[in-house]
Structures are given as structure tokens and as C-alpha cells.
Design an enzyme around this catalytic site. Structure first.
Site, PDB file in Angstrom:
ATOM      1  N   TYR A 174       0.823  -1.212   0.000  1.00 18.91           N
ATOM      2  CA  TYR A 174       0.000   0.000   0.000  1.00 18.91           C
ATOM      3  C   TYR A 174       0.855   1.258   0.000  1.00 18.91           C
ATOM      4  CZ  TYR A 174       0.768   0.645   5.047  1.00 18.91           C
ATOM      5  OH  TYR A 174       1.317   0.857   6.281  1.00 18.91           O
ATOM      6  N   VAL A 208       3.625   8.497   3.421  1.00 20.41           N
ATOM      7  CA  VAL A 208       2.758   7.335   3.665  1.00 20.41           C
ATOM      8  C   VAL A 208       3.433   6.472   4.725  1.00 20.41           C
ATOM      9  CG1 VAL A 208       1.496   5.410   2.655  1.00 20.41           C
ATOM     10  CG2 VAL A 208       2.068   7.377   1.234  1.00 20.41           C
ATOM     11  N   ASP A 209       3.166   6.740   5.988  1.00 24.29           N
ATOM     12  CA  ASP A 209       3.708   5.952   7.101  1.00 24.29           C
ATOM     13  C   ASP A 209       5.238   5.975   7.167  1.00 24.29           C
ATOM     14  OD1 ASP A 209       1.101   5.316   7.478  1.00 24.29           O
ATOM     15  OD2 ASP A 209       1.258   3.225   6.906  1.00 24.29           O
ATOM     16  N   THR A 210       5.881   6.850   6.457  1.00 18.84           N
ATOM     17  CA  THR A 210       7.348   6.803   6.402  1.00 18.84           C
ATOM     18  C   THR A 210       8.004   8.018   7.041  1.00 18.84           C
ATOM     19  OG1 THR A 210       7.250   7.800   4.190  1.00 18.84           O
ATOM     20  CG2 THR A 210       7.369   5.395   4.313  1.00 18.84           C
TER      21      THR A 210
END
Length: 244
Positions: A174, A208-210
Site C-alpha cells: 500500500y 505514507v507511514d514513512t
């Protein structure tokens, strides 16, 4: 109509002889009183009621014909493009630091409640707020995408003879899917805002989540839902299985 109503008020000032000398009133006005103001409301008729309704209707039609403010038009463009790219949830929050969130996060780190995720403590300073990582940030666009399949994945749990893979890990990563769409959305937004405000400088970053961001409190601030005690961000639509 309201302005005309107010202009009918009259102030009558009398001299020693009792003559009304106010330039705003007629000398023979029977409503004049010494040192006071009086207004006699005209009788309400069917014609006056219809005129008022017609005036209100005309005002509303003229207001409806006006273009929406630039901020509303840009927000509408953002939501349209985000939905076109497959995002189900769209929200905007201020990039300013929330002191309550910072206090709770500091307590979380001090008590060592991050388990084996040591990188949380290592990047704690930057995680305290968006501007700690990017000082020029002013707004945060938070998006969510439903990755749930078209069937009930919990039914697979009934078969004890096989393992079950989490829904989010059954297809493409994702991170790659969402980041590509975020970059496309960012390009569209930059193109539009530079048309609307060519004299200003604009820039955007996508994550994104990083990145060391407290994403779930930002999602709550953007109106996507609320954060439960289990720390997950909950909202009623489009579903409980979302990545953003």
C-alpha cells in the site's frame, strides 16, 4: 427594505417657541415630541408583504449567483480530485502544534510504551509537530483509502487448516500504491493553486507511514474521525479497514 425602514425614523428638536426646527423632520409632523424621537410604523398590507418577500428572494438569487470564495473552490477541487484517485476520506488540518497531543506523546515515550520500536524515541523531537520537521508547513491534507475486499475476510478464519494473511498485505504494497496517487494529487493541486495565486510561493510534500509524524492525531484534527484508547483512528465511512 431594512435600510429604508431605519431612515424613516425622525428626530424632532423644538426651539423656545415650540417650533420643530429639526432638518430631518417636517415642521407640521404630528408625531414630533419635545426632546424625543418617535416613529409611527406604516400599516402592513398585502402589497408590503409581497414586496418584502420579493426583495428577499431577489437578494438570495443575487447571493447564489456570486462565485464561491477561492478557499471553497480550492477545497472542492481537492475533494473531487482525491475521490477521482480512489481516496475515500479527505480532511484538512492546521499544521500548528497541538500541545495536548505533545504532552501525551512525551508521556508515552518517557514510560517506554513504544516496545521494541526504538526509532520512535530516536525521532521524538521531530514527531512533536509538523513544523518540527517542516517549518514552512501551514496546512496538512489527510487522506484515507479503503483497502477492504468485496467479501468478508473474516470468513477465512473458520478454516483452521490454513493460515490467513492480513487483507492489507494480500496485494501490492500500500505504500507504493498510495504514494503514487498522492504524488499525482499533489501535482494537480500545485497546478491549480499556482493558477489561482501566481504571485505566491507554494510547495508540498507527501508521506505514507514513512515520516516521523503523529498521523492519527492529525487525522482526528482534520475531521476524519476520532482516536480510541486502542490508538486507532475510527470513523464510520467508508469502513474500518483503511490506510492513509
Amino acid at each position: 427594505l431594512h435600510t429604508a425602514y431605519r431612515r424613516q425614523r425622525q428626530m424632532c428638536i423644538r426651539d423656545r417657541t415650540g417650533t420643530c426646527v429639526s432638518s430631518l423632520a417636517r415642521p407640521s409632523a404630528p408625531s414630533c415630541r419635545s426632546g424625543s424621537a418617535e416613529y409611527r410604523r406604516p400599516p402592513i398590507t398585502a402589497n408590503s408583504i409581497s414586496e418584502r418577500k420579493a426583495g428577499a428572494s431577489l437578494y438570495k438569487s443575487r447571493m447564489d449567483a456570486l462565485p464561491p470564495p477561492a478557499e471553497d473552490r480550492f477545497r472542492s477541487f481537492l475533494e473531487t480530485e482525491a475521490h477521482r484517485l480512489g481516496f475515500d476520506a479527505v480532511g484538512v488540518a492546521s499544521a500548528r502544534t497541538d500541545e495536548v497531543v505533545v504532552e501525551r506523546f512525551d508521556t508515552f515515550v518517557e514510560e517506554g510504551r513504544y516496545g521494541t520500536m526504538g526509532w520512535i524515541a530516536e525521532t521524538a523531537e521531530r514527531r512533536r509537530g509538523v513544523t518540527s520537521m517542516w517549518a514552512e508547513a501551514r496546512s496538512v491534507i489527510v487522506l484515507g483509502m479503503n483497502y477492504g475486499p468485496g467479501f468478508d475476510p473474516l470468513e477465512a478464519l473458520q478454516n483452521r487448516a490454513q493460515g490467513v494473511i492480513s487483507v492489507y498485505a494480500r496485494n501490492r504494497d500500500y505504500h507504493d500504491v498510495i504514494k503514487g496517487r498522492l504524488k499525482e494529487l499533489a501535482g494537480r493541486l500545485m497546478g491549480r493553486i499556482r493558477q489561482m495565486r501566481p504571485d505566491e510561493s507554494h510547495s508540498v510534500k507527501v508521506f505514507v507511514d514513512t515520516a516521523p509524524l503523529l498521523e492519527k492525531p492529525l487525522g482526528q484534527a482534520a475531521g476524519l474521525g476520532w482516536q480510541g484508547k486502542h490508538t486507532c483512528l475510527l470513523y464510520t465511512s467508508p469502513g474500518p479497514r483503511d490506510r492513509g
